[in-house]
Design a protein around this motif. Structure first.
Motif, PDB file in Angstrom:
ATOM      1  N   SER A 257       0.815  -1.221   0.000  1.00  0.00           N
ATOM      2  CA  SER A 257       0.000   0.000   0.000  1.00  0.00           C
ATOM      3  C   SER A 257       0.847   1.269   0.000  1.00  0.00           C
ATOM      4  CB  SER A 257      -0.909   0.017   1.229  1.00  0.00           C
ATOM      5  OG  SER A 257      -0.133   0.154   2.414  1.00  0.00           O
ATOM      6  N   TYR A 258       2.143   1.143   0.306  1.00  0.00           N
ATOM      7  CA  TYR A 258       3.030   2.314   0.389  1.00  0.00           C
ATOM      8  C   TYR A 258       2.481   3.369   1.355  1.00  0.00           C
ATOM      9  CZ  TYR A 258       5.323   0.399  -3.767  1.00  0.00           C
ATOM     10  OH  TYR A 258       5.993  -0.424  -4.652  1.00  0.00           O
ATOM     11  N   HIS A 259       1.763   2.902   2.375  1.00  0.00           N
ATOM     12  CA  HIS A 259       1.149   3.803   3.355  1.00  0.00           C
ATOM     13  C   HIS A 259       0.289   4.870   2.672  1.00  0.00           C
ATOM     14  CE1 HIS A 259       2.839   2.473   7.203  1.00  0.00           C
ATOM     15  NE2 HIS A 259       3.913   2.143   6.532  1.00  0.00           N
ATOM     16  N   LYS A 260      -0.259   4.521   1.515  1.00  0.00           N
ATOM     17  CA  LYS A 260      -1.157   5.408   0.757  1.00  0.00           C
ATOM     18  C   LYS A 260      -0.494   6.736   0.392  1.00  0.00           C
ATOM     19  CE  LYS A 260      -5.382   3.428   2.735  1.00  0.00           C
ATOM     20  NZ  LYS A 260      -6.705   3.707   3.333  1.00  0.00           N
ATOM     21  N   LYS A 261       0.819   6.712   0.203  1.00  0.00           N
ATOM     22  CA  LYS A 261       1.550   7.950  -0.066  1.00  0.00           C
ATOM     23  C   LYS A 261       1.843   8.179  -1.545  1.00  0.00           C
ATOM     24  CE  LYS A 261       3.728   8.374   4.479  1.00  0.00           C
ATOM     25  NZ  LYS A 261       4.996   8.541   5.233  1.00  0.00           N
ATOM     26  N   PHE A 262       1.485   7.202  -2.408  1.00  0.00           N
ATOM     27  CA  PHE A 262       1.816   7.335  -3.821  1.00  0.00           C
ATOM     28  C   PHE A 262       0.574   7.116  -4.682  1.00  0.00           C
ATOM     29  CE2 PHE A 262       5.750   6.128  -1.738  1.00  0.00           C
ATOM     30  CZ  PHE A 262       6.678   6.994  -2.297  1.00  0.00           C
ATOM     31  N   LEU A 267       3.669   6.109  -9.002  1.00  0.00           N
ATOM     32  CA  LEU A 267       4.282   4.793  -9.195  1.00  0.00           C
ATOM     33  C   LEU A 267       4.847   4.656 -10.604  1.00  0.00           C
ATOM     34  CD1 LEU A 267       1.901   2.251  -7.398  1.00  0.00           C
ATOM     35  CD2 LEU A 267       3.784   3.580  -6.463  1.00  0.00           C
ATOM     36  N   VAL A 268       4.062   5.074 -11.582  1.00  0.00           N
ATOM     37  CA  VAL A 268       4.510   4.965 -12.973  1.00  0.00           C
ATOM     38  C   VAL A 268       5.728   5.847 -13.215  1.00  0.00           C
ATOM     39  CG1 VAL A 268       3.886   5.433 -15.370  1.00  0.00           C
ATOM     40  CG2 VAL A 268       2.254   4.295 -13.857  1.00  0.00           C
ATOM     41  N   THR A 269       5.679   7.070 -12.710  1.00  0.00           N
ATOM     42  CA  THR A 269       6.795   7.997 -12.908  1.00  0.00           C
ATOM     43  C   THR A 269       8.076   7.453 -12.298  1.00  0.00           C
ATOM     44  OG1 THR A 269       5.303   9.904 -12.932  1.00  0.00           O
ATOM     45  CG2 THR A 269       7.626  10.337 -12.477  1.00  0.00           C
ATOM     46  N   LEU A 270       7.989   6.947 -11.064  1.00  0.00           N
ATOM     47  CA  LEU A 270       9.175   6.422 -10.392  1.00  0.00           C
ATOM     48  C   LEU A 270       9.694   5.164 -11.078  1.00  0.00           C
ATOM     49  CD1 LEU A 270       8.027   7.005  -6.713  1.00  0.00           C
ATOM     50  CD2 LEU A 270      10.083   7.980  -7.756  1.00  0.00           C
TER      51      LEU A 270
END
Length: 274
Positions: A257-262, A267-270
């Motif tokens: 969940s990435y702590h709902k930070k993304f 995600l796609v950009t990174l």
């Protein structure tokens, strides 16, 4: 101007809620001069250049049909690999083959298996017993100081329990890049005078305390896990063993969940920027 590429996160409503994307609508972003359109959900049309999913939050048949209809895609998440890794035992077998530090472990089909695992010291006591299905299975776990198991159904996954002062380091990767590290509260060091402790793995809270670690050691673990699994979105749970002061991987989360930070765009950009 190059043609806009299409990206689909093929995930169901429960995953969308878990990762905090309830209010996300189709969006566009540009990465290194290339435009992308990003969609989320199980409704789709046409062909996509990139397709990502979570094996525990998708209809496998529909996903396979989707991938087969997009034979010219640049990237599709490997749902077959993800499904295999939903077994804690299989996952630890793979990590072990890649020489990643993990506690001793085994798979028990019955009480006799458990007694044999303990008597041969394949897994040292105390041990933690839990459902072998890592995502979507029972969240109940038991820490045992004796080879008895009355609260979790067989078959189960067992692993040496390491005292870690109630802290777990959550490492989040996008591709081979570590994008977030968070300390979370966990079960405190257990009392050896109690033969069995049973608890549920509830949603953890961000810890108010931390343990200073060598960042090179943390990154080496993260990179090793990525190199062994080759999945684009990963979470790695790490503890510092109080006795040996060594770091151990105790769990892996596929598409965390990435702590709902993304957002999906994040995600796609990174992922595509590296």
């Amino acid at each position: 101007m190059s043609q806009t590429k299409r990206v689909l996160f093929y995930v169901d409503k429960s995953k969308i809620e878990k990762i905090g994307w309830e209010n996300y609508k189709k969006a566009e972003c540009a990465i290194k001069g290339q435009n992308y359109t990003i969609e989320v959900g199980t409704k789709y049309y046409g062909e996509y250049d990139y397709i990502f999913t979570s094996a525990s939050h998708c209809d496998k048949t529909s996903y396979v049909d989707l991938v087969n209809a997009n034979t010219q895609k640049m990237y599709a998440d490997d749902v077959e690999t993800q499904e295999q890794l939903l077994s804690r035992y299989r996952l630890n077998e793979l990590l072990s083959k890649h020489h990643i530090s993990i506690p001793s472990y085994s798979y028990c089909r019955c009480q006799e298996d458990l007694e044999n695992v303990v008597s041969t010291r394949k897994v040292n006591l105390p041990l933690i017993a839990k459902c072998d299905v890592s995502q979507g299975g029972s969240r109940q776990m038991s820490i045992l100081f004796q080879p008895v198991l009355n609260t979790i159904n067989y078959p189960c996954f067992v692993q040496e329990y390491l005292d870690h002062d109630g802290l777990i380091l959550k490492i989040y990767l996008i591709g081979r890049k570590v994008v977030l590290q968070e300390w979370e509260d966990a079960i405190e060091n257990v009392d050896a005078s109690v033969p069995q402790t049973t608890f549920k793995n509830e949603k953890a809270k961000i810890a108010k305390r931390t343990i200073p670690l060598n960042q090179d050691d943390v990154l080496n673990i993260a990179y090793s896990v990525y190199d062994s699994l080759k999945l684009p979105f990963l979470g790695v749970d790490v503890v510092l063993d109080k006795k040996t002061q060594k770091l151990f991987v105790i769990d892996i989360n596929l598409f965390p969940s990435y702590h709902k930070k993304f957002s999906p765009s994040d995600l796609v950009t990174l992922l595509l920027s590296h």
